[in-house]
Structure formats: structure tokens, C-alpha cells
Design a protein around this motif. Structure first.
Motif, PDB file in Angstrom:
ATOM      1  N   CYS A  28      45.542  87.023 107.718  1.00 31.61           N
ATOM      2  CA  CYS A  28      45.604  85.812 106.911  1.00 31.61           C
ATOM      3  C   CYS A  28      46.972  85.196 107.104  1.00 31.61           C
ATOM      4  O   CYS A  28      47.980  85.758 106.656  1.00 31.61           O
ATOM      5  N   GLY A  29      47.009  84.083 107.800  1.00 34.20           N
ATOM      6  CA  GLY A  29      48.280  83.394 108.009  1.00 34.20           C
ATOM      7  C   GLY A  29      49.311  84.223 108.734  1.00 34.20           C
ATOM      8  O   GLY A  29      50.496  84.136 108.444  1.00 34.20           O
ATOM      9  N   GLU A  44      58.483  85.502 109.522  1.00 33.52           N
ATOM     10  CA  GLU A  44      58.204  84.093 109.254  1.00 33.52           C
ATOM     11  C   GLU A  44      56.953  83.928 108.388  1.00 33.52           C
ATOM     12  O   GLU A  44      56.935  83.151 107.431  1.00 33.52           O
ATOM     13  N   ALA A  45      55.899  84.709 108.723  1.00 32.91           N
ATOM     14  CA  ALA A  45      54.655  84.619 107.955  1.00 32.91           C
ATOM     15  C   ALA A  45      54.848  85.132 106.541  1.00 32.91           C
ATOM     16  O   ALA A  45      54.299  84.585 105.573  1.00 32.91           O
ATOM     17  N   LEU A  46      55.643  86.216 106.414  1.00 35.68           N
ATOM     18  CA  LEU A  46      55.883  86.778 105.086  1.00 35.68           C
ATOM     19  C   LEU A  46      56.657  85.790 104.217  1.00 35.68           C
ATOM     20  O   LEU A  46      56.329  85.578 103.043  1.00 35.68           O
ATOM     21  N   ILE A  47      57.683  85.174 104.794  1.00 31.62           N
ATOM     22  CA  ILE A  47      58.472  84.189 104.045  1.00 31.62           C
ATOM     23  C   ILE A  47      57.596  83.003 103.639  1.00 31.62           C
ATOM     24  O   ILE A  47      57.640  82.533 102.500  1.00 31.62           O
ATOM     25  N   GLN A  48      56.765  82.549 104.575  1.00 30.72           N
ATOM     26  CA  GLN A  48      55.879  81.432 104.295  1.00 30.72           C
ATOM     27  C   GLN A  48      54.917  81.761 103.163  1.00 30.72           C
ATOM     28  O   GLN A  48      54.611  80.919 102.308  1.00 30.72           O
ATOM     29  N   HIS A  49      54.483  83.023 103.139  1.00 31.57           N
ATOM     30  CA  HIS A  49      53.555  83.473 102.099  1.00 31.57           C
ATOM     31  C   HIS A  49      54.216  83.469 100.724  1.00 31.57           C
ATOM     32  O   HIS A  49      53.563  83.252  99.700  1.00 31.57           O
TER      33      HIS A  49
END
Length: 431
Positions: A28-29, A44-49
Motif C-alpha cells: 500500500c503506497g 519516503e513511503a513511511l514519511i508520506q504515510h
């Protein structure tokens, strides 16, 4: 206690669990999940989440989010209070707390309570470190004291505490007190040479603090040397044998209590070469009980016997009906070794660049179990006289131990004779 799995079985040469990674099909993302648990993902994905957006962080719902932020800050300050020894961290905390407290009265009270609790913890830590520094600065080599003020150390441990069970209890006091001051972040800082997930140096990274962890390791070494000193000091053979049997009884009671760190320190002290070479002394000792203890702490098969005993103590702690049954004090050097090899043997990132959450879950599991054990209050009554002796009495250096050993039972070969002569010359000024 969670054991570090055999790395040859868990990991291939790339340093990660390939099977689990391939089974993580739910994404997911850019974040990958397995059984609803986050396994990996890019930073990057974790920060965006985590970054607030209009869908779940609208401006008109700040009041609803404030309790969650306060809960996060409270858990942070309770679990990692040492992070806030940094003035910048404390300043940022107070700034954020002030923003939360500007709302309802309930928040103001909770914020004030959180800050006060944190300040008390940091004050207690500073006081504890001052005590450690004072003890360290006043430590003296026992041989030096013997030559200058021999009358000042006429006592031995048995004259201070004749009951080995009481001594085991006082050792447990020291162990639990020192464990209590070790913060979980010290395990991380002990091994991290640079930020494991970023090439950029963090603006908060220069304050590496592992003083309490190091002090605990130093305590283990001190106890080992204290045991060896007390055994090598007596002039008469029967008194040395009596001292050995005394420490065997202390070690047995440490095992029964669940104090494995003191147990191993005592065994290490009795296995030091200046002590183990005293063959005439050991001939007068009933060693059956000592043999059992050595078997329990046998390092073969990755300390299998000890790990079995530790799991038993941990299980007893979970179902404890008394404070005594809750005590679990692990052999600390082995715990550090387990965490070190888990940290070094598993990659922080997977080959695709994702953060290896499986590794960090396992690290957190081991440290969390330790955090539970260190919070147990010691149920035994404190004896200041005994504690003072254990913490401050001078002990022999390694050379002084060898000299005392040779003086008690003469050298057996040319190598020992040469060393004896050298030590008498350098330490006593005699030829």
C-alpha cells in the motif's frame, strides 16, 4: 528470553529473510504488510504515510488529535527520558507541550504532570551518575592500601556479612538499581557508529550516552575481582577454602533468586587464574555444588543451559505471586552480545532499499523484555554496611592477584617463578 536465531538458518548471504520478503505481497503506497504487520518499505513511503493531509488531519479537528499527541509525548518521555537531556530536545518538547496546553484545562494539567515527571527522572539520573563518579574517583588498589594503611582493611567479606544468603540479596539490590538506570536508547547508541538509515548526520547525533550501560559492565568486572581478591587475601589455606565455599553458597542463592549476572561474576572470579591455580586450597573444598553451578553457566552450545534457566525464571516472573518471584537479572554481557549479533547480522535495509522492519521488531522484542525485568523493585531489606563494602572496598589488580596467589602457594614452574620475582620487584620493591 528471545534467542538470536542461527543466522545461517534465518538469513542468506544477502543478510535478510528471503522467504518472508517474497511472501509480503500486500502493498500500500510502497509499504509492504504481512498479516497486517508492516514488514518493509522505503523511508519516503513511511514519511508520506505519516505526514498529515487534508483527509485525516483537517484544521477543524486539532482538538481531537491533541490527546493522541499528548499520549505520544507521554510515552516518549516515560520510555526514553534520556533523549531529553539534550537542551534542544527539552526546548522542543516544552514548545510543543505549550501548544497543546493552550487548549483545554485538562491538557494543561496532563502536560504539567508529564514535564514534572520527566524532570524528576532526569534529576535522579544526574544524582546517580554523580554517585558513580564519586565511587570511581575514590577507588584504590588494595595492594597500595595494604602497603600504606594496612590497618584500614583488616576486614574481609565474611566479617561484614557472615550469611551468604544475605550477601546474595544485597548483590541483587545493586544489580536492580544499576539496571534501572540503563535506558533502552543506550543499547542503540552502544552499537550505532552512524545513522543506520541515513547518510546525513543528524543534528542530535553527537551526544552518545552509554554511561549507565558501561557502569553496569564495570560492576560485573569489579565483582569478579572482588571475589578473587577475597579468596587470595587470607594467609592460611583453610581460610581460603572457607572463602571459596562461602562464595559458592552466595552464587547458589543468586541462582535461586534469578540473579544470573552476579552468579556469573562470582563464577568468573573463582575461575580467574590466580584463584584456579591454588590447588592445595581447592583440595580442601567440597566442589560438588560449584560443579553444578558451572554446568548451569556452561558456555557450550551458545549457553544452552543458562538460556533454559533464564526462560524458566522469565516464565516464573510472568506468573509471580510475590516480588521475589518477579526477579530476572540476565547475564548482561551475553544479552549485549545477542543484541550486537542481531544488529550486525541482519541488514538495516533489504536489497530493494526498503527498511527491514523484521530486524527492528526483533531488536525491540529483546530490549522490551529487558525493560520489563529492570523495573522490578527489590523485595529485600537494604543493609547499608554490606552495600558500602561491596561498592567501595579496594580490590587487587590482576598483577596483585597473581602476587598474592604465588605468596600463598608457591610457583610450580620456571615461568611462574620468573613472574613471581618480577611482581615482587615491581609491586613490593623486593628481590
Amino acid at each position: 528470553m528471545p534467542q538470536t536465531p542461527p543466522f545461517s538458518a534465518m538469513f542468506d548471504s544477502s543478510g535478510y529473510n528471503r522467504n518472508l520478503y517474497q511472501s509480503a505481497e500486500d502493498s500500500c503506497g510502497g509499504l509492504y504488510y504481512h498479516d497486517n504487520n508492516l514488514l518493509s518499505g522505503s523511508l519516503e513511503a513511511l514519511i508520506q504515510h505519516l505526514v498529515p493531509n487534508v483527509d485525516y488531519y483537517p484544521d477543524n479537528q486539532i482538538r481531537k488529535i491533541a490527546p493522541k499527541i499528548l499520549q505520544l509525548l507521554t510515552e516518549w518521555t516515560e520510555t526514553f527520558p534520556y533523549d531529553f537531556r539534550d537542551e534542544r530536545m527539552m526546548r522542543n518538547l516544552k514548545d510543543l507541550a505549550h501548544r497543546i496546553a493552550s487548549g483545554e484545562e485538562t491538557y494543561r494539567k496532563n502536560v504539567q504532570q508529564m514535564i514534572q515527571c520527566l524532570i524528576r527522572k532526569l534529576a535522579a539520573l544526574s544524582q546517580y551518575e554523580e554517585v558513580l563518579a564519586k565511587i570511581s574517583s575514590t577507588s584504590t588498589d588494595r595492594l597500595t592500601l595494604l602497603k600504606t594503611k594496612p590497618q584500614s582493611i583488616q576486614r574481609d567479606i565474611i566479617s561484614v556479612c557472615s550469611d551468604p544468603y544475605t550477601l546474595a540479596q544485597q548483590l541483587t539490590h545493586i544489580e536492580l538499581e544499576r539496571l534501572n538506570y540503563i535506558g533502552p536508547e543506550e543499547f542503540v547508541q552502544a552499537f550505532v557508529q552512524k545513522d543506520p538509515l541515513d547518510n546525513d548526520k543528524s543534528c542530535y547525533s553527537e551526544r552518545k550516552k552509554t554511561r549507565n550501560l558501561e557502569a553496569y559492565v564495570e560492576w560485573f568486572n569489579r565483582l569478579s575481582y572482588l571475589v578473587a581478591t577475597e579468596i587470595c587475601m587470607p594467609v592460611k589455606k583453610k581460610h581460603r577454602a572457607r572463602m571459596i565455599e562461602y562464595f559458592i553458597d552466595v552464587a547458589r542463592e543468586c541462582f535461586n533468586i534469578g540473579n544470573f549476572n552476579s552468579l556469573m561474576a562470582i563464577i568468573s572470579g573463582m575461575n580467574m587464574s590466580p584463584v584456579s591455580r591454588l590447588k592445595k586450597t581447592w583440595a580442601k573444598v567440597k566442589t560438588a555444588k560449584f560443579d553444578v553451578l558451572e554446568h548451569q553457566m556452561d558456555p557450550s552450545s551458545n549457553f544452552y543451559n543458562y538460556r533454559t534457566a533464564l526462560r524458566g525464571a522469565a516464565q516464573r516472573s510472568l506468573t509471580a505471586h510475590s516480588s521475589r518471584e518477579k526477579i530476572v537479572i540476565p547475564f548482561f554481557s551475553l544479552l549485549i552480545k545477542d543484541i550486537y549479533f542481531l544488529n550486525e547480522g541482519c541488514a538495516n535495509r533489504l536489497p530493494n532499499g526498503h527498511v527491514n522492519f523484521e530486524k527492528f521488531w526483533e531488536l525491540a522484542k529483546q530490549v522490551s523484555e529487558f525493560m520489563t525485568w529492570k523495573q522490578v523493585e527489590c523485595p529485600f531489606e537494604r543493609d547499608r554496611k554490606i552495600l558500602q563494602y561491596l561498592l567501595t572496598v579496594p580490590v587487587f589488580s590482576e598483577d596483585a592477584l597473581y602476587l598474592a596467589s604465588y605468596e600463598s602457594e608457591g610457583p610450580e614452574n620456571h615461568i611462574e617463578k620468573d613472574r613471581w620475582k618480577s611482581l615482587r620487584s615491581s609491586l613490593l620493591g623486593r628481590v
